[in-house]
Design a protein around this motif. Structure first.
Motif, PDB file in Angstrom:
ATOM      1  N   ARG A  89     -24.323 -19.743  38.187  1.00 37.45           N
ATOM      2  CA  ARG A  89     -23.158 -19.660  37.298  1.00 37.45           C
ATOM      3  C   ARG A  89     -23.530 -20.032  35.859  1.00 37.45           C
ATOM      4  N   GLU A  90     -24.357 -21.045  35.700  1.00 40.81           N
ATOM      5  CA  GLU A  90     -24.734 -21.478  34.345  1.00 40.81           C
ATOM      6  C   GLU A  90     -25.813 -20.608  33.728  1.00 40.81           C
ATOM      7  N   LYS A  96     -24.488 -16.516  24.278  1.00 41.84           N
ATOM      8  CA  LYS A  96     -24.320 -17.666  25.158  1.00 41.84           C
ATOM      9  C   LYS A  96     -22.873 -18.122  25.257  1.00 41.84           C
ATOM     10  N   LYS A  97     -22.024 -17.606  24.387  1.00 44.93           N
ATOM     11  CA  LYS A  97     -20.632 -18.041  24.400  1.00 44.93           C
ATOM     12  C   LYS A  97     -19.727 -16.911  23.925  1.00 44.93           C
ATOM     13  N   THR A  98     -18.562 -16.841  24.534  1.00 45.23           N
ATOM     14  CA  THR A  98     -17.518 -15.954  24.039  1.00 45.23           C
ATOM     15  C   THR A  98     -16.173 -16.571  24.372  1.00 45.23           C
ATOM     16  N   SER A  99     -15.208 -16.379  23.504  1.00 44.07           N
ATOM     17  CA  SER A  99     -13.854 -16.877  23.771  1.00 44.07           C
ATOM     18  C   SER A  99     -12.882 -15.724  23.937  1.00 44.07           C
ATOM     19  N   ALA A 100     -13.410 -14.516  24.105  1.00 39.48           N
ATOM     20  CA  ALA A 100     -12.578 -13.316  24.207  1.00 39.48           C
ATOM     21  C   ALA A 100     -12.268 -13.007  25.675  1.00 39.48           C
ATOM     22  N   GLY A 101     -11.011 -13.124  26.041  1.00 38.56           N
ATOM     23  CA  GLY A 101     -10.583 -12.689  27.358  1.00 38.56           C
ATOM     24  C   GLY A 101     -10.999 -13.606  28.496  1.00 38.56           C
TER      25      GLY A 101
END
Length: 460
Positions: free
Chosen positions: A193-194, A219-224
């Protein structure tokens, strides 16, 4: 990953062998499901090629089981995909005709996840073996579903990078995503998972999606919604993972292994908690009870003391490791051959446990708890195994609160099987872990993505 993050991330969980709805189909050509018609078989051949389709008994049997104790449940037809287009078209065809569709990777699972409980089509994806990209500067790579972890690490050897998630078997990487694999290095590097950044998934109706967006490897997203982690652990019930974008890590400058024995289980597991609380950056902490150590000695020709034991491994700069490892006294294995032999024995523990009862197969349990609860849970598990009068070697990736019991058993030994299931059910149940409302939401997700119920049916 700090030990504090590991403690708070893991609620009490228990993963028992998949609850399998047994069917009365007998293994023979005559048992082919009515929806798998000659016309359907010809349509599959038109998609993947005649040489990539088989209804031979031996091929069906090979694809109707993994390494667990579950009896063979063969598919009606086996197809070998060579591209995502093959997978997409076969899925669409199966969905149209209501034919069960079961993905098959390396077959190294321990829970009957590839058994074709309702017949149908097994889609073997081991021919899709391209490592499509390695971005050394960004510490990531993209692989097709047939690439195994050993193959990837051999390919990466000259880059100074490696993929550290190590469940023991040389499993396919997309299969490891599908089962949310963990392993001996999880205490330092996390689980699948990580380390999974993006997935290419073929849905039941043949649509192809990229869970983090096409070509995305940030490494990161805040979309959806987090669609990537929706499919990590879905075990082929929501879609077929055909590509994975994975995080890579630098190969450590130095590696040191060690073993430490204890008078009892409580002392060994208490030490695990105390060492982690010291903040020592350990890569692996593996627990083996005295039954497992005895099995290891016999199977892997070791001379370890038969007692509850911890196997440690430290990764890092050579100078730093010396300071880190002075905290506890160990039996050291700094020589590479000795170290490899030690961890080879740990990786062979499943077969060592099976050798305790010749001809047996493993009934595997998988428990994960907050690390502070680990001593109590393992001690109580040992007590229940002793009370039941069964053989149950305990091993564990205790650095992140995870341990297994590998019960060697003959599937036709109904008395022993009942005792094993009774002990396993006392440990936990899926409904207790997730809650009935959580299970209801999972069923709604399944219905939304697979309304005809063709994806690996009979598994819940």
């Amino acid at each position: 990953m700090s030990c504090h993050r590991a403690i708070f991330r893991f609620a009490k969980t228990f993963k028992r062998p998949l609850s399998i709805q047994r069917c009365s189909r007998r293994y023979s050509q005559a048992a082919i499901s009515p929806q798998v018609t000659n016309a359907f078989v010809e349509d599959v051949r038109a998609i993947v090629g005649k040489s990539n389709v088989s209804t031979a008994d031996a091929v069906r049997e090979q694809h109707g089981h993994d390494e667990s104790y579950h009896s063979v449940e063969p598919p009606d037809i086996v197809a070998f995909a060579e591209s995502v287009e093959h997978v997409s078209k076969v899925a669409s065809l199966c969905n149209e005709h209501g034919v069960p569709l079961i993905p098959f990777g390396s077959g190294t699972g321990l829970e009957g996840g590839v058994n074709a409980l309702k017949g149908g089509l097994c889609l073997d994806i081991t021919k899709m073996t391209n490592i499509t990209s390695v971005n050394a500067e960004d510490f990531d790579c993209k692989v097709e579903c047939g690439v195994t972890r050993v193959t990837l690490n051999n390919y990466l050897r000259d880059t100074g990078l490696w993929f550290p998630i190590d469940p023991g078997a040389d499993a396919s990487l997309c299969g490891m995503c599908a089962t949310s694999a963990s392993g001996t290095n999880a205490v330092r590097y996390g689980t699948m998972r990580e380390n999974t950044m993006n997935l290419e998934v073929v849905l039941a109706d043949g649509r192809v999606i990229n869970t983090a967006g096409p070509g995305r490897r940030t490494k990161k997203t805040s979309a959806g919604y987090n669609l990537t982690n929706l499919f990590v652990g879905s075990e082929g019930t929501l879609g077929i993972i055909t590509k994975a974008t994975l995080r890579l890590h630098g190969i450590p400058e130095a590696t040191i292994s060690a073993t430490c024995t204890f008078p009892d289980v409580q002392s060994a597991v208490d030490t695990t908690v105390q060492v982690l609380q010291c903040g020592i950056p350990i890569a692996r902490i593996e627990f083996l009870d005295e039954v497992s150590i005895d099995a290891c000695n016999k199977y892997s020709h070791l001379d370890l003391k038969v007692a509850p034991s911890l196997f440690f491994e430290f990764h890092g700069a050579e100078a730093g490791l010396k300071n880190q490892t002075e905290v506890v006294e160990f039996r050291w294995a700094t020589d590479i051959d000795e170290r490899n032999h030690l961890w080879k024995a740990r990786h062979e523990i499943l077969y060592a446990c099976m050798a305790l009862i010749p001809g047996s197969k493993p009934y595997s349990t998988d428990v994960c708890v907050p690390i502070s609860n680990l001593p109590e849970v393992i001690v109580r598990t040992k007590e229940m195994i002793k009370e039941a009068g069964i053989i149950g070697p305990i091993v564990g990736h205790v650095g992140d609160g995870n341990f297994h019991v590998f019960y060697p058993v003959h599937s036709d030994d109904h008395e022993t099987m009942k005792k094993i299931k009774d002990v396993s059910h006392k440990m936990a149940l899926s409904s207790n872990e997730i809650g009935l409302e959580g299970l209801s939401v999972m069923r709604q997700v399944k219905q939304a993505l697979d309304p005809n119920g063709i994806m690996n049916p009979g598994k819940h």
